[in-house]
Design a protein around this motif. Structure first.
Motif, PDB file in Angstrom:
ATOM      1  N   UNK A   1       0.999  -1.223  -0.014  1.00 24.56           N
ATOM      2  CA  UNK A   1       0.034   0.025  -0.021  1.00 24.56           C
ATOM      3  C   UNK A   1       0.880   1.201   0.020  1.00 24.56           C
ATOM      4  N   UNK A   2       0.971   2.097  -1.139  1.00 26.35           N
ATOM      5  CA  UNK A   2       1.831   2.890  -1.087  1.00 26.35           C
ATOM      6  C   UNK A   2       1.342   4.454  -0.438  1.00 26.35           C
ATOM      7  N   UNK A   3       0.441   4.604   0.093  1.00 29.06           N
ATOM      8  CA  UNK A   3      -0.108   5.560   0.934  1.00 29.06           C
ATOM      9  C   UNK A   3       0.032   5.346   2.437  1.00 29.06           C
ATOM     10  N   UNK A   4       0.010   3.869   2.494  1.00 30.08           N
ATOM     11  CA  UNK A   4       0.354   3.118   3.911  1.00 30.08           C
ATOM     12  C   UNK A   4      -0.999   3.838   4.718  1.00 30.08           C
ATOM     13  N   UNK A   5      -2.233   3.843   4.142  1.00 28.60           N
ATOM     14  CA  UNK A   5      -3.378   4.211   4.981  1.00 28.60           C
ATOM     15  C   UNK A   5      -4.382   3.034   5.124  1.00 28.60           C
ATOM     16  N   UNK A   6      -4.207   1.973   4.409  1.00 29.72           N
ATOM     17  CA  UNK A   6      -5.226   0.890   4.549  1.00 29.72           C
ATOM     18  C   UNK A   6      -4.163  -0.499   4.637  1.00 29.72           C
ATOM     19  N   UNK A   7      -5.006  -1.407   5.362  1.00 33.50           N
ATOM     20  CA  UNK A   7      -4.040  -2.631   5.587  1.00 33.50           C
ATOM     21  C   UNK A   7      -4.642  -3.440   4.318  1.00 33.50           C
ATOM     22  N   UNK A   8      -3.507  -3.940   3.664  1.00 32.98           N
ATOM     23  CA  UNK A   8      -3.922  -4.861   2.384  1.00 32.98           C
ATOM     24  C   UNK A   8      -3.714  -6.382   2.795  1.00 32.98           C
ATOM     25  N   UNK A   9      -4.935  -6.937   2.571  1.00 31.39           N
ATOM     26  CA  UNK A   9      -4.986  -8.416   2.802  1.00 31.39           C
ATOM     27  C   UNK A   9      -5.617  -8.940   1.613  1.00 31.39           C
ATOM     28  N   UNK A  10      -6.549  -9.741   1.906  1.00 29.77           N
ATOM     29  CA  UNK A  10      -7.422 -10.117   0.741  1.00 29.77           C
ATOM     30  C   UNK A  10      -8.445  -9.078   0.045  1.00 29.77           C
ATOM     31  N   UNK A  11      -8.564  -8.223   0.993  1.00 33.48           N
ATOM     32  CA  UNK A  11      -9.563  -7.401   0.756  1.00 33.48           C
ATOM     33  C   UNK A  11      -9.014  -5.620   1.032  1.00 33.48           C
ATOM     34  N   UNK A  12      -9.714  -4.821   0.491  1.00 30.84           N
ATOM     35  CA  UNK A  12      -9.311  -3.553   0.679  1.00 30.84           C
ATOM     36  C   UNK A  12     -10.672  -2.549   1.148  1.00 30.84           C
ATOM     37  N   UNK A  13     -10.524  -1.940   2.295  1.00 29.74           N
ATOM     38  CA  UNK A  13     -11.878  -1.232   2.571  1.00 29.74           C
ATOM     39  C   UNK A  13     -11.485   0.078   2.417  1.00 29.74           C
ATOM     40  N   UNK A  14     -12.551   1.019   1.660  1.00 30.00           N
ATOM     41  CA  UNK A  14     -12.196   2.207   1.236  1.00 30.00           C
ATOM     42  C   UNK A  14     -13.566   2.911   1.808  1.00 30.00           C
ATOM     43  N   UNK A  15     -13.440   4.144   2.403  1.00 30.25           N
ATOM     44  CA  UNK A  15     -14.601   4.959   2.859  1.00 30.25           C
ATOM     45  C   UNK A  15     -14.803   5.893   1.771  1.00 30.25           C
ATOM     46  N   UNK A  16     -15.937   6.483   1.910  1.00 31.68           N
ATOM     47  CA  UNK A  16     -16.297   7.511   0.886  1.00 31.68           C
ATOM     48  C   UNK A  16     -15.061   8.515   0.819  1.00 31.68           C
ATOM     49  N   UNK A  17     -15.065   8.772  -0.708  1.00 27.28           N
ATOM     50  CA  UNK A  17     -13.865   9.724  -1.176  1.00 27.28           C
ATOM     51  C   UNK A  17     -12.237   9.268  -0.714  1.00 27.28           C
ATOM     52  N   UNK A  18     -12.185   7.869  -0.326  1.00 23.56           N
ATOM     53  CA  UNK A  18     -10.925   7.426  -0.091  1.00 23.56           C
ATOM     54  C   UNK A  18     -10.351   6.423  -0.982  1.00 23.56           C
ATOM     55  N   UNK A  19      -9.226   6.421  -1.313  1.00 20.12           N
ATOM     56  CA  UNK A  19      -8.511   5.633  -2.335  1.00 20.12           C
ATOM     57  C   UNK A  19      -7.289   4.888  -1.960  1.00 20.12           C
ATOM     58  N   UNK A  20      -6.692   4.028  -2.795  1.00 21.77           N
ATOM     59  CA  UNK A  20      -5.835   3.288  -2.498  1.00 21.77           C
ATOM     60  C   UNK A  20      -4.916   3.173  -3.483  1.00 21.77           C
ATOM     61  N   UNK A  21      -3.682   3.181  -3.407  1.00 20.92           N
ATOM     62  CA  UNK A  21      -2.673   2.903  -4.604  1.00 20.92           C
ATOM     63  C   UNK A  21      -1.838   1.961  -4.297  1.00 20.92           C
ATOM     64  N   UNK A  22      -1.938   0.494  -4.843  1.00 20.42           N
ATOM     65  CA  UNK A  22      -1.215  -0.485  -4.674  1.00 20.42           C
ATOM     66  C   UNK A  22      -0.201  -0.842  -5.464  1.00 20.42           C
ATOM     67  N   UNK A  23       1.093  -1.425  -5.188  1.00 16.68           N
ATOM     68  CA  UNK A  23       2.133  -1.849  -6.061  1.00 16.68           C
ATOM     69  C   UNK A  23       2.084  -3.187  -5.793  1.00 16.68           C
ATOM     70  N   UNK A  24       2.318  -3.927  -7.163  1.00 13.23           N
ATOM     71  CA  UNK A  24       2.799  -5.522  -7.166  1.00 13.23           C
ATOM     72  C   UNK A  24       3.657  -5.335  -8.306  1.00 13.23           C
ATOM     73  N   UNK A  25       4.518  -6.415  -7.995  1.00 15.32           N
ATOM     74  CA  UNK A  25       5.763  -6.633  -8.804  1.00 15.32           C
ATOM     75  C   UNK A  25       5.136  -7.660  -9.929  1.00 15.32           C
ATOM     76  N   UNK A  26       5.516  -7.501 -11.181  1.00 15.77           N
ATOM     77  CA  UNK A  26       5.316  -8.229 -12.394  1.00 15.77           C
ATOM     78  C   UNK A  26       6.137  -9.510 -12.298  1.00 15.77           C
ATOM     79  N   UNK A  27       5.293 -10.511 -12.515  1.00 15.63           N
ATOM     80  CA  UNK A  27       6.163 -11.758 -12.182  1.00 15.63           C
ATOM     81  C   UNK A  27       6.250 -12.455 -13.584  1.00 15.63           C
TER      82      UNK A  27
END
Ligand code: GAL
Length: 675
Positions: free
Chosen positions: A649-675
């Motif tokens: 999680x690049x903004x470090x605001x959310x816990x990343x597991x199987x799901x991502x939980x986002x409140x209204x007007x919230x967002x997440x930017x996740x990084x994954x490596x290309x395999x």
């Protein structure tokens, strides 16, 4: 197309239009403090400063700009230095009234506002270029200088001029294009209504005419005006490139702006930048998403910059509500999510006087860091510092929508079967569904190489210029899926009918002949019935009905009412290894959604991950990594299941597991490596 990145290749640009000439210099020092606190690293300066930089014909005054550029450099803030030619000084209007533009009634505009110049005025161009030469020579080695900003929003207020200089230039433009008056007569079809020309001097600008002007002439005038403004830009561009060949040069574009052919313009820009002002309370900004996609597409996927947006409210609508808390941040990330590498605002500090004093800014009239708006600006600026590695990453789309300025201009010329067929609206019928489904879309021109796409949609492709039908046939023949819609394949590049039954050049590809069309009156509807499984049902339609005869295609929907009940309303034709679909009416969104779902699944075009409508998802990629943007535009909290894999999680605001939980007007930017 050379790929030049943003002004400094390893940072997201963050800042805004900075017009400190409105303020005493003590304020500038506080500006620096507030900019640094907010993470501002880039500002546009001098955009409307011509009158201060050149008090009269002979005198220039760069002292204040010198101090400003030095101050920026001392504070580690880069300058997007403008050429200042967007608003000529008052002395020019006084001494050279012919530099002022003229409207179609022959009335001359006055100075006292902005953008009051005729694009074909040699005096305006010459004074402008002289100023630019001085700016270039003076600042070319300045450590603050990172990018050149030519003029501002060309054509925004004045995109047409009807003065004698423009008339003379139009004749030259036509001579260059057609070579002989006979050719022009042929292309414009002037034997109709006694319009035949025997000499170039008989041709005027299509200003005030008793009724419809000649469509070929109107179309060429539109092209000519786009080219005239482009010549203004290029005049300054050449001067800049002589002095600073390595610095990026651009002008800022506008949302779905009709007067200029931005595909043509973008060839002469090092980076596309644009200004976005969606209506703040109109819900999910789908229109802005479309413009971001268009801007990204203008230079083949190269990242663009959001050059202007507002923090809070504008001043130029009838009513100017605030962006609600969190909306500015969310929409800024939308720009990043769709391929932007810079987030900028108009303007840094709210004006005390002048026409835009009620326009929102990064620093409000309170003048300090305590406002809600500044705090949001500060939060965003400091977050962006964590995202610099995203710069230069690209979006890879498998679906494309054909977008053609010539087609737009021709389609909306007057004297048509229906005045209500509007290009952007027709595109939106299809784009909106792809947006809701989070399908990445590029915009392409009709003659572009389409081989990298699986699905191409060409709504209302009224104009089919030479080579376009072959290009579309090649795409479908090689296995692509094409969808086009009513009133396509009608005219050539001169707005002359393609004879032989509509959509003549596309007839073979689509396997149909449209014998007639029946535009519907406002409020009038028909229905289309579908008997086959995936689209089964009856759907309402309006605006237009094509009377289609099958010539190899299969009908997938039929009209239910009127004398053409039972005739096909939508068709599919197998062509080579691919399929060509045609929709001969404006069907309700449910039909379009189902049809597009089927096309997407047939052509294996998928969203990056499954999310409910209202949650925007995009992916940007570097070779070795991928950035997932997940933006919640819904009024409630959402839970989005993630695909298997490891995400940071690049903004470090959310816990990343199987799901991502986002409140209204919230967002997440996740990084994954290309395999
Ligand atoms: C833009 C323009 C800016 C400012 C802004 C206000 O069109 O480039 O100078 O006027 O609008 O929203």
């Amino acid at each position: 197309m050379a790929s030049m990145r943003i002004p400094f290749p390893d940072k997201i640009c963050y800042g805004g239009d900075y017009n400190p000439e409105q303020w005493p210099e003590e304020v500038w020092r506080d500006d620096m403090r507030l900019m640094k606190k907010a993470g501002v690293n880039f500002v546009s300066v001098g955009i409307f400063s011509w009158a201060l930089l050149q008090p009269d014909k002979e005198r220039y005054d760069f002292a204040w700009l010198d101090r400003l550029m030095d101050l920026l450099a001392d504070n580690g803030i880069y300058a997007d230095l403008a050429t200042a030619t967007a608003s000529p000084p008052a002395w020019m209007a006084r001494d050279y009234p012919e530099t002022l533009p003229v409207d179609e009634n022959g009335a001359r505009y006055t100075n006292g506002s902005r953008q009051h110049y005729c694009p074909n005025s040699p005096v305006y161009r010459e004074y402008g270029q002289k100023l630019v030469r001085r700016l270039v020579n003076r600042y070319k080695s300045h450590p603050a200088l990172a990018m050149w900003h030519i003029n501002n929003e060309y054509g925004c207020h004045i995109s047409r001029c009807y003065c004698k200089q423009c008339e003379a230039a139009f004749r030259v433009w036509l001579k260059d294009k057609y070579g002989s008056i006979e050719t022009l007569n042929d292309r414009w079809g002037t034997n109709f209504w006694s319009q035949t020309y025997y000499d170039w001097s008989e041709i005027h600008l299509p200003g005030k005419t008793p009724t419809y002007a000649n469509p070929g002439q109107l179309l060429d005038y539109q092209r000519f005006m786009s080219d005239s403004l482009l010549e203004c830009y290029l005049g300054e561009y050449r001067v800049i490139k002589e002095g600073t060949p390595d610095l990026p040069v651009m002008t800022n574009f506008m949302p779905h702006f009709k007067p200029l052919d931005y595909f043509k313009w973008a060839k002469h820009m090092d980076i596309v930048t644009w200004d976005s002002y969606p209506e703040p309370t109109a819900g999910i900004p789908v229109g802005a998403a479309m413009d971001h996609d268009l801007m990204r597409s203008l230079r083949g996927g190269q990242p663009f910059m959001l050059m202007e947006q507002v923090t809070s409210q504008v001043n130029w609508r009838q009513h100017n509500p605030l962006k609600r808390p969190g909306v500015m941040r969310l929409w800024s990330y939308q720009a990043l999510a769709r391929g932007g590498d810079g987030i900028m605002f108009f303007q840094w500090r709210a004006s005390r006087a002048g026409a835009e004093k009620f326009h929102g800014a990064m620093v409000t009239h309170t003048g300090d860091e305590h406002s809600r708006v500044y705090k949001e600006v500060e939060q965003l600026g400091n977050e962006l510092k964590m995202l610099d590695e995203i710069v230069g990453s690209r979006i890879s789309a498998k679906a494309a929508i054909v977008f053609d300025y010539d087609n737009w201009w021709a389609l909306e010329l007057p004297s048509k079967p229906s005045a209500d067929v509007k290009y952007i609206e027709q595109i939106r019928h299809y784009y909106d569904h792809l947006f809701r489904k989070n399908i990445a879309v590029d915009f392409v021109q009709p003659a572009d190489d389409l081989s990298r796409y699986d699905l191409v949609i060409a709504p209302a492709l009224y104009m089919v210029a030479e080579g376009v039908a072959d290009n579309l046939e090649r795409f479908v023949g090689n296995g692509g899926t094409l969808l086009t819609t009513f009133f396509s394949g009608i005219v050539d590049e001169h707005d002359r009918i393609h004879l032989g039954g509509y959509p003549a050049p596309l007839r073979k590809l689509l396997g149909i002949c449209v014998e007639e069309f029946d535009p519907m009156l406002p409020g009038q509807t028909n229905r289309v019935a579908v008997t086959e499984a995936t689209l089964y049902g009856e759907y309402s339609c309006n605006l237009w009905a094509d009377l289609i005869r099958l010539e190899g295609a299969q009908s997938i929907a039929a009209f239910t009412d009127d004398f053409f009940a039972g005739m096909p309303a939508a068709t599919v034709n197998a062509f080579g290894k691919g399929k060509a679909y045609y929709v001969g009416t404006q069907a309700e969104p449910a039909f379009i959604s189902r049809l597009l779902d089927r096309l997407l699944s047939d052509s294996n075009v998928e969203a990056p991950l499954a999310a409910p409508e209202g949650v925007e998802v995009t992916c940007r990629e570097h070779e070795d990594r991928r950035y997932w943007f997940i933006l919640n535009h819904l009024p409630e909290t959402v839970t989005i299941p993630l695909p298997p894999g490891q995400f940071d999680d690049m903004l470090g605001r959310t816990t990343v597991s199987d799901n991502i939980v986002l409140q209204k007007n919230e967002l997440s930017i996740l990084r994954s490596l290309n395999v």
